[in-house]
Write a protein that holds these residues in place. Sequence first.
Motif, mmCIF file in Angstrom:
data_model
loop_
_atom_site.group_PDB
_atom_site.id
_atom_site.type_symbol
_atom_site.label_atom_id
_atom_site.label_comp_id
_atom_site.label_asym_id
_atom_site.label_seq_id
_atom_site.Cartn_x
_atom_site.Cartn_y
_atom_site.Cartn_z
ATOM 1 N N GLU A 194 -48.295 127.688 75.633
ATOM 2 C CA GLU A 194 -47.882 126.422 75.262
ATOM 3 C C GLU A 194 -46.858 125.856 76.074
ATOM 4 N N ILE A 195 -45.859 126.832 76.289
ATOM 5 C CA ILE A 195 -44.654 126.587 77.109
ATOM 6 C C ILE A 195 -44.979 126.371 78.620
ATOM 7 N N TYR A 196 -45.802 127.087 79.064
ATOM 8 C CA TYR A 196 -46.335 126.947 80.321
ATOM 9 C C TYR A 196 -47.113 125.089 80.622
ATOM 10 N N ASN A 197 -47.820 125.036 79.716
ATOM 11 C CA ASN A 197 -48.483 123.865 79.663
ATOM 12 C C ASN A 197 -47.486 122.831 79.699
ATOM 13 N N GLU A 198 -46.489 122.873 78.931
ATOM 14 C CA GLU A 198 -45.505 121.715 78.860
ATOM 15 C C GLU A 198 -44.673 121.605 80.206
ATOM 16 N N TYR A 199 -44.239 122.697 80.745
ATOM 17 C CA TYR A 199 -43.607 122.783 82.055
ATOM 18 C C TYR A 199 -44.627 122.115 83.042
ATOM 19 N N ASP A 200 -45.854 122.278 83.055
ATOM 20 C CA ASP A 200 -46.893 121.574 84.217
ATOM 21 C C ASP A 200 -46.739 120.090 83.857
ATOM 22 N N LYS A 201 -46.799 119.641 82.531
ATOM 23 C CA LYS A 201 -46.712 118.185 82.382
ATOM 24 C C LYS A 201 -45.572 117.664 82.524
ATOM 25 N N ILE A 202 -44.458 118.375 82.377
ATOM 26 C CA ILE A 202 -43.114 117.784 82.740
ATOM 27 C C ILE A 202 -42.862 117.755 84.340
ATOM 28 N N LYS A 203 -43.445 118.461 84.942
ATOM 29 C CA LYS A 203 -43.355 118.447 86.536
ATOM 30 C C LYS A 203 -44.110 117.343 86.881
ATOM 31 N N ARG A 204 -45.111 117.124 86.479
ATOM 32 C CA ARG A 204 -45.970 115.966 86.892
ATOM 33 C C ARG A 204 -45.475 114.913 86.533
ATOM 34 N N GLU A 205 -44.932 114.577 85.326
ATOM 35 C CA GLU A 205 -44.088 113.251 84.958
ATOM 36 C C GLU A 205 -43.066 113.039 85.702
ATOM 37 N N ASN A 206 -42.511 114.212 86.286
ATOM 38 C CA ASN A 206 -41.090 113.599 87.089
ATOM 39 C C ASN A 206 -41.225 113.924 88.323
ATOM 40 N N LYS A 207 -42.822 113.947 88.948
ATOM 41 C CA LYS A 207 -43.034 114.101 90.335
ATOM 42 C C LYS A 207 -42.439 114.719 91.282
ATOM 43 N N ILE A 208 -41.912 116.094 90.819
ATOM 44 C CA ILE A 208 -41.130 116.748 91.608
ATOM 45 C C ILE A 208 -41.951 117.256 93.093
ATOM 46 N N ALA A 209 -42.962 117.049 93.112
ATOM 47 C CA ALA A 209 -43.881 117.712 94.170
ATOM 48 C C ALA A 209 -45.411 117.234 94.139
#
Length: 312
Positions: free
Chosen positions: A272-287
């Motif tokens: 669940e943490i990894y899924n939230e990590y992935d969501k957050i990265k995409r929302e912040n458009k870090i790559a």
Amino acid sequence: MPNTICLDENYSTTRLLTKEKPKIENHPKDKFESVLFLPVSEERQGEGGLRMRGYFKKSHEDKPLISIITVVYNGEKYLEETIQSVINQTYDNVEYIIIDGGSKDNTVDIIKKYEDQIDYWVSEKDAGISDAFNKGVKASRGDYINFQGDGDGFVSDDALENVLKDVNPKEDIFVSARIQRTQVDGSELFVSKYVERFNPKTLLFRMSMPHQGLFTHKRYFQKYGLFDIDNTFCMDYDHLLRAYHHFPKVVTKNIIVAKWRADGLGNGRTLEIYNEYDKIKRENKIASTLVLDYVKYWILFKYYLRKLIKND
């Protein structure tokens, strides 16, 4: 220090007090409004501390004010240990704020036991950890803000004094020290590594500045806002990623400052943490999407490989 009051020299939170009520100045560009007292809520079960008695804190040029925030819910088992680790610090200018989520156990009784050493506390139902963190940030007056959950805490009485040595609040936005990850019984799991020069690109893969060892200047919150209450586990990670492309200065300290007890909300919920990590990265458009896909599946590959090796 001129015009300061010491109520009890034994505690970090009762030395550099003043009866001068601070004037709260909120600038139009700030992403939130600071307050001395949180707005009255129908859910409120209690409120207290030195601030309610007319004692306040302020920053001094050679002694910046450090706000420590503890959020807790039904934390009677470990809260007292955490409180003592804060109020027993040798550093003189500490502001301690506790936000309780309306506990049903003896948490509030423990808070009241120490309310002569706590600057401000409230007990009321909240919308989760992020919401409680945000209440603490709004009420904080410190140059730097640090979070210690119930059961976490500083590893020694001079931890803050050592970490803040040679820190310049006018320039240093983040101060990052090492942490000790512990089992519930207090035995050590690991100690975070010292990194002489922090590379923000490490945030592409994980939260690489441990929360309990991180001191964030209040200017960062004013610029990038409060924690997103829609995040359940990784609100601190999201908060850092907002600055990913223009990351501020980080001062790293080769000092073990705090412990992080392994029974928090995310314990045993790695996927669940990894899924939230992935969501957050995409929302912040870090790559790019391609890079984030690669990072996502690389992390999952390592996760399942470890489970296979451990036969978990």
